[in-house]
Design an enzyme around this catalytic site. Structure first.
Site, mmCIF file in Angstrom:
data_model
loop_
_atom_site.group_PDB
_atom_site.id
_atom_site.type_symbol
_atom_site.label_atom_id
_atom_site.label_comp_id
_atom_site.label_asym_id
_atom_site.label_seq_id
_atom_site.Cartn_x
_atom_site.Cartn_y
_atom_site.Cartn_z
ATOM 1 N N TRP A 136 30.804 52.643 43.568
ATOM 2 C CA TRP A 136 30.769 51.562 42.573
ATOM 3 C C TRP A 136 29.315 51.396 42.146
ATOM 4 O O TRP A 136 28.419 51.375 42.987
ATOM 5 C CB TRP A 136 31.295 50.237 43.140
ATOM 6 C CG TRP A 136 31.027 49.127 42.155
ATOM 7 C CD1 TRP A 136 31.716 48.863 41.022
ATOM 8 C CD2 TRP A 136 29.936 48.193 42.176
ATOM 9 N NE1 TRP A 136 31.132 47.825 40.332
ATOM 10 C CE2 TRP A 136 30.042 47.390 41.024
ATOM 11 C CE3 TRP A 136 28.871 47.955 43.064
ATOM 12 C CZ2 TRP A 136 29.138 46.371 40.722
ATOM 13 C CZ3 TRP A 136 27.964 46.948 42.765
ATOM 14 C CH2 TRP A 136 28.100 46.163 41.618
ATOM 15 N N GLU A 179 35.229 53.293 41.373
ATOM 16 C CA GLU A 179 35.703 51.913 41.225
ATOM 17 C C GLU A 179 35.181 51.276 39.946
ATOM 18 O O GLU A 179 33.975 51.169 39.730
ATOM 19 C CB GLU A 179 35.235 51.085 42.430
ATOM 20 C CG GLU A 179 35.640 49.620 42.360
ATOM 21 C CD GLU A 179 35.161 48.808 43.562
ATOM 22 O OE1 GLU A 179 34.492 49.373 44.445
ATOM 23 O OE2 GLU A 179 35.440 47.592 43.589
ATOM 24 N N LYS A 203 34.920 48.068 37.027
ATOM 25 C CA LYS A 203 34.713 46.617 37.076
ATOM 26 C C LYS A 203 34.802 46.085 35.650
ATOM 27 O O LYS A 203 34.555 46.788 34.685
ATOM 28 C CB LYS A 203 33.348 46.336 37.692
ATOM 29 C CG LYS A 203 33.037 44.865 37.866
ATOM 30 C CD LYS A 203 32.034 44.672 38.990
ATOM 31 C CE LYS A 203 31.551 43.248 39.040
ATOM 32 N NZ LYS A 203 31.036 42.906 40.359
ATOM 33 N N ASP A 223 40.116 47.327 42.345
ATOM 34 C CA ASP A 223 39.699 46.105 43.049
ATOM 35 C C ASP A 223 40.436 44.942 42.394
ATOM 36 O O ASP A 223 40.410 44.788 41.170
ATOM 37 C CB ASP A 223 38.176 45.956 42.921
ATOM 38 C CG ASP A 223 37.629 44.758 43.679
ATOM 39 O OD1 ASP A 223 38.146 43.643 43.468
ATOM 40 O OD2 ASP A 223 36.679 44.922 44.460
ATOM 41 N N HIS A 232 38.660 42.882 39.714
ATOM 42 C CA HIS A 232 37.940 43.540 38.625
ATOM 43 C C HIS A 232 38.725 43.657 37.325
ATOM 44 O O HIS A 232 38.542 44.604 36.569
ATOM 45 C CB HIS A 232 37.472 44.922 39.095
ATOM 46 C CG HIS A 232 36.368 44.838 40.105
ATOM 47 N ND1 HIS A 232 35.658 45.934 40.537
ATOM 48 C CD2 HIS A 232 35.837 43.779 40.753
ATOM 49 C CE1 HIS A 232 34.746 45.551 41.423
ATOM 50 N NE2 HIS A 232 34.843 44.250 41.569
ATOM 51 N N HIS A 274 40.970 47.846 46.687
ATOM 52 C CA HIS A 274 40.070 46.860 47.287
ATOM 53 C C HIS A 274 40.778 45.522 47.168
ATOM 54 O O HIS A 274 40.821 44.933 46.089
ATOM 55 C CB HIS A 274 38.731 46.803 46.538
ATOM 56 C CG HIS A 274 37.724 47.774 47.053
ATOM 57 N ND1 HIS A 274 36.406 47.784 46.641
ATOM 58 C CD2 HIS A 274 37.837 48.759 47.984
ATOM 59 C CE1 HIS A 274 35.761 48.735 47.287
ATOM 60 N NE2 HIS A 274 36.600 49.345 48.094
ATOM 61 N N ASP A 291 35.370 37.480 39.298
ATOM 62 C CA ASP A 291 35.252 38.366 40.453
ATOM 63 C C ASP A 291 34.480 37.677 41.579
ATOM 64 O O ASP A 291 33.384 38.079 41.932
ATOM 65 C CB ASP A 291 34.533 39.642 39.986
ATOM 66 C CG ASP A 291 34.324 40.644 41.102
ATOM 67 O OD1 ASP A 291 35.152 40.670 42.029
ATOM 68 O OD2 ASP A 291 33.330 41.389 41.041
ATOM 69 N N ASP A 335 35.214 37.269 44.817
ATOM 70 C CA ASP A 335 35.302 37.853 46.161
ATOM 71 C C ASP A 335 35.586 36.828 47.251
ATOM 72 O O ASP A 335 34.998 36.869 48.329
ATOM 73 C CB ASP A 335 34.027 38.644 46.495
ATOM 74 C CG ASP A 335 33.930 39.921 45.680
ATOM 75 O OD1 ASP A 335 34.703 40.841 45.929
ATOM 76 O OD2 ASP A 335 33.079 39.978 44.766
ATOM 77 N N ASP A 382 37.714 43.861 50.232
ATOM 78 C CA ASP A 382 36.409 43.636 49.604
ATOM 79 C C ASP A 382 36.247 42.151 49.287
ATOM 80 O O ASP A 382 36.639 41.693 48.216
ATOM 81 C CB ASP A 382 36.287 44.490 48.324
ATOM 82 C CG ASP A 382 34.892 44.382 47.719
ATOM 83 O OD1 ASP A 382 34.024 43.713 48.320
ATOM 84 O OD2 ASP A 382 34.671 44.966 46.642
HETATM 85 C C1 RNT Z 1 31.481 45.128 43.487
HETATM 86 C C2 RNT Z 1 32.465 46.104 43.980
HETATM 87 C C3 RNT Z 1 32.104 46.864 45.228
HETATM 88 C C4 RNT Z 1 31.219 46.095 46.134
HETATM 89 C C5 RNT Z 1 30.960 46.764 47.450
HETATM 90 C C6 RNT Z 1 29.871 46.069 48.174
HETATM 91 O O1 RNT Z 1 31.947 44.402 42.431
HETATM 92 O O2 RNT Z 1 33.674 45.452 44.196
HETATM 93 O O3 RNT Z 1 33.233 47.221 45.932
HETATM 94 O O4 RNT Z 1 31.748 44.841 46.363
HETATM 95 O O5 RNT Z 1 30.723 48.090 47.269
HETATM 96 ZN ZN ZN Z 2 35.424 46.405 45.314
#
Ligand code: RNT
Ligand code: ZN
Length: 419
Positions: free
Chosen positions: A185, A226, A228, A259, A262, A286, A294, A296, A326
């Site tokens: 990523w 990955e 975003k 993810d 994302h 993820h 996003d 997390d 994640d």
């Molecule tokens: C970030 C991505 C990625 C990171 C990690 C730390 O938006 O989701 O996965 O969170 O690699």
């Molecule tokens: Zn991620």
């Protein structure tokens, strides 16, 4: 007082009335190894001996709860605690910035030797490792562009980093006898209107092709990419968007990483699985919890998680899923965050496995859509918690709410003593 076994025996009968074999569901759940992200332990800090602070490059953890791991030894102690409180055998997903560096080592010089301690530790624990290139939180990411930078020197630096990370992934997979998933990523993008989107994306394609030039045996390592939607500072333009990586992964036979945080908040990630899996045989996920963006947040058993895990179960027989986590919340007990999120993901999978798929399919195919809807509702009230507790008991980890006290004790004895 009824025991876990007695409650399970009753639950098993109730599921059987719907044609569901709960013993088989538990056996299948045991097979789902979850790749636990290393970065909740210290708010994505890593253990590099850094010469200078950087802007963070597109990743932010908020909160300052005491007790984060300050060293590799403390991190391992925390991961072991986490693993002792979740049922089943899982994996650890390391970032390149979490190596054992005695002196400052720049990203283009990170090597297998910085991870042999991790490999030995994993072998002792009987777990496999996954890996991630760390293309952020570095001065060469401060411009907002890494692999897609217009500066050839910067691109070459990051290409070299990804090559190093693939070599490390290969070493991990070889040593532990389990395919190591290497995920890339990058934070590349811009805050405002960018006129050469085509140019940056062409550079990213070229840099990825150069990074992935060396072929590795897929039994030892596989690459994933990955996408975003946006980040802080990359609101207008993200080079590695979903469309970009969907095309890249399919044309290069790479794993696509989805993810859950994302995408646009109203988009269903669950719906994407069966679409992409028409053209690919496997996917990396993820699992995360976006709140408005996003963010997390720690994964919980909410609808988006349940929708995705239900789809994983439905597609799984002839498709392969790599399930990773994640999230990073620095405002609460970090061990508690891990255990809550891992258990919620497993519970989602269990709910999927306990779903009366045959009866639902029969209703759907006979056009009885009322019955399909009603059955889905009825299933929600079945005693799923009794099956989950049975799984925990079988796997020798605390059932019910018992693990909350374990984490509180660990905090009193260990993490609260960290200055
Ligand atoms: C970030 C991505 C990625 C990171 C990690 C730390 O938006 O989701 O996965 O969170 O690699
Ligand atoms: Zn991620």
């Amino acid at each position: 007082m009824t025991t876990i076994q007695q409650r399970y025996a009753i639950a098993k009968e109730q599921y059987a009335e719907h044609g569901v074999d709960s013993d088989a569901a538990l056996a299948a759940l045991e097979q789902f190894a979850i790749s636990i992200h290393c970065w909740q332990v210290d708010d994505v800090g890593g253990f590099e001996q850094k010469a200078a602070a950087t802007s963070g490059g597109g990743i932010q953890a908020t909160g300052n709860y005491p007790g984060k791991a300050r060293t590799v030894a403390e991190a391992r102690q925390d991961y072991e605690k986490v693993l002792s409180l979740v049922p089943g055998t899982h994996r650890l997903n390391l970032h390149a910035s979490y190596g054992e560096f005695k002196t400052p080592v720049d990203r283009d010089a990170v090597g297998v030797k910085h991870f042999t301690g991790w490999i030995d530790w994993a072998r002792e624990l009987g777990i496999a490792l996954d890996f991630n290139s760390t293309c952020f939180a570095h001065e060469k990411a401060d411009s907002g562009f890494t692999l897609s930078s217009k500066d050839g020197g910067i691109r070459d630096f990051w290409i070299e980093h990804v090559k190093c990370c693939r070599e490390i992934s290969h070493a991990m997979g070889t040593a532990l006898g389990e395919t190591c998933i290497h995920n890339v990523w990058i934070p590349d993008g811009a805050k405002d209107i960018t006129v050469d989107r085509m140019g940056h994306r062409r550079l990213l394609t070229e840099s990825l092709d150069a990074s992935f030039e060396k072929e590795y045996d897929s039994a030892t390592m596989k690459d994933a990419v990955e996408a975003k939607l946006f980040g802080i500072g990359s609101e207008h333009f993200v080079v590695g968007s979903h469309e970009f990586y969907l095309g890249y992964a399919l044309t290069r036979q790479k794993l696509l990483c989805l993810d859950l945080g994302h995408f646009h908040p109203t988009e269903s990630v669950a719906d994407k699985l069966s679409a992409i899996l028409q053209y690919a045989n496997e996917l990396l996920l993820h699992v995360s919890r976006p709140i408005r963006w996003d963010s997390d947040h720690v994964v919980i058993l909410d609808d988006p998680t349940r929708d995705v895990t239900a789809e994983i179960v439905r597609c799984a027989p002839d498709r392969k899923f790599y399930v990773a986590l994640d999230f990073f919340d620095a405002s609460i007990n970090r061990i508690g965050a891990y255990v809550t999120g891992i258990r919620a993901t497993q519970q989602g999978l269990l709910l999927g496995l306990l779903s009366p798929q045959a009866a639902l399919l029969e209703a759907e195919e006979s056009g009885n859509n009322f019955k399909r809807l009603a059955l889905l509702e009825v299933t929600k009230a079945l005693p799923f918690g009794a099956v989950w507790d049975q799984f925990c008991a079988q796997m020798n980890v605390p059932a019910g709410a018992a693990w909350i006290q374990d984490i509180t004790s660990y905090e009193a004895q260990v993490t609260s003593k960290r200055a």
